[in-house]
Design an enzyme around this catalytic site. Structure first.
Site, short mmCIF file in Angstrom:
data_model
loop_
_atom_site.label_atom_id
_atom_site.label_comp_id
_atom_site.label_asym_id
_atom_site.label_seq_id
_atom_site.Cartn_x
_atom_site.Cartn_y
_atom_site.Cartn_z
N CYS A 134 0.83 -1.21 0.00
CA CYS A 134 0.00 0.00 0.00
C CYS A 134 0.87 1.25 0.00
O CYS A 134 1.34 1.69 1.05
CB CYS A 134 -0.94 -0.01 1.20
SG CYS A 134 -1.98 1.45 1.28
N CYS A 137 -0.49 4.13 2.10
CA CYS A 137 -0.28 3.98 3.54
C CYS A 137 1.18 4.26 3.92
O CYS A 137 1.46 4.90 4.93
CB CYS A 137 -0.59 2.56 4.01
SG CYS A 137 -2.05 1.84 3.28
N ASP A 138 2.11 3.74 3.14
CA ASP A 138 3.50 3.69 3.59
C ASP A 138 4.48 4.56 2.81
O ASP A 138 5.64 4.70 3.21
CB ASP A 138 4.00 2.23 3.54
CG ASP A 138 3.17 1.33 4.45
OD1 ASP A 138 2.72 1.83 5.51
OD2 ASP A 138 2.95 0.16 4.12
#
Ligand code: NDP
Length: 313
Positions: A134, A137-138
């Protein structure tokens, strides 16, 4: 057999939010959590994009908090999986792997979608330490770092482009010599000076030390040459698989297997069955959007039950 007004299947942000709303509405739901409660967020570390946490929050803590919040209002938790459902008539019949069976007036499905991984040694162990599925997300953690993304579809190319906001260099590894991603996405990728495409290449091994991922061993499937490449991050962009097998074709799905919902509402092809979170969302796939859709599914289930009551009155 116990008969419930609401049964929720799946325990990510969507399922817990649906449980929060339906339990606070006095509907005494059961949430069937699966064997590892909490969903995908339990495999991430820092979550910085869930509102309400100015310093960020660890994924597992966020899910534990959601569960604890739900617990206050009388939801019943079951740590098993659903094996079978019969949606041909209401109340719906639910059979769990542990042998328990229920009847449900309404069903909320929030079983999520699982990111696909390559199956390399240590791949799962390194999630949160350089391996991610992701970028949204990261990506933030890879400022001025080198990252590799694998895949040749829209997900991989979108992730690669997104990662150029942070990373100094993004290498896109693809096993073929052409992408299957949409033309505009390909153009964006080829025009992005920070992205370099590495064709005909397959990741074979993830190299790492105590700090996390350090590199990749890759195979050029044309020349059969194996080389090592330095990287700080390894992003999987090879697709997602919505968790819908237990439905056995009883709900309408789109061409990629996601549950079809109706416009802005979480209603599925069967009246009284609602879907929320990633199992019906190939596009946003965020914890906050999943939680929002869990709230919508709960409110729809509540109104559906009210309408049954009204029609009997
Ligand atoms: P896709 O199935 O389209 O693409 C998966 C990619 O991963 C393919 O290039 C495939 O390679 C590669 N791949 C799969 N397994 C492996 C493996 N074991 N090793 C190496 N490579 C592998 O999935 P996406 O998630 O990209 O897209 C799914 C759907 O969602 C598509 O319809 C897409 O258009 C849509 N989507 C749209 C977006 C948007 O509009 N912004 C964003 C994201 C997705 P190969 O090509 O060789 O088969």
């Amino acid at each position: 057999m116990e008969r419930k007004q609401v049964i929720i299947i799946g325990s990510g942000p969507a399922g817990y939010t649906a449980a929060l709303y339906t339990s606070r509405a006095g509907l005494n739901p059961i949430i069937i959590e699966g064997h590892e409660p909490g969903g995908q967020l339990t495999t991430t570390t820092d979550v910085e994009n869930f509102p309400g946490f100015p310093e960020g929050v660890m994924g597992p803590d966020l899910m534990a908090n959601m569960r604890a919040q739900v617990k206050r209002f009388g939801t019943e938790f079951l740590s098993t999986k659903v094996k079978d459902v019969n949606l041909s008539k209401r109340p719906f019949h639910i059979v769990c792997e542990n042998g328990q069976e229920f009847l449900a007036e309404t069903l909320i499905i929030s079983t999520g979608a699982s990111a696909k991984y390559l199956g390399l040694a240590n791949e799962m162990k390194l999630i949160g330490k350089g391996v991610s599925a992701c970028a949204t997300c990261d990506g933030f953690f890879y400022r001025n770092k080198i990252v590799h993304v694998v895949g040749g579809g829209d997900t991989a190319l979108e992730e690669a482009n997104f990662l150029t906001r942070f990373a100094s260099k993004v290498y896109l590894l693809h096993r073929k010599e052409a992408f299957r991603a949409s033309k505009p996405m390909q153009e964006r990728t080829f025009n992005n000076p920070k992205i370099e495409v590495v064709w005909n290449t397959e990741a074979q091994e993830i190299l790492f030390d105590e700090s996390g991922v350090t590199g990749l061993k890759v195979l050029n499937n044309k020349s059969n040459e194996i080389t090592e490449r330095k990287t700080d991050g390894f992003f999987l962009g090879i697709g997602h698989e919505p968790n819908t097998k237990f439905l056995n074709g009883q709900l309408a799905l789109d061409e990629h297997g996601y549950i079809k919902t109706q416009g802005q509402h979480p209603d599925t092809s069967v009246a009284g069955v609602f879907a929320c979170g990633d199992v019906q969302d190939p596009y946003y796939r965020q914890a906050i959007s999943a939680a929002g859709s869990g709230c919508q599914a709960a409110i729809r289930a509540e109104r559906f039950l009210e309408s049954l009551h009204d029609s009997k009155a």
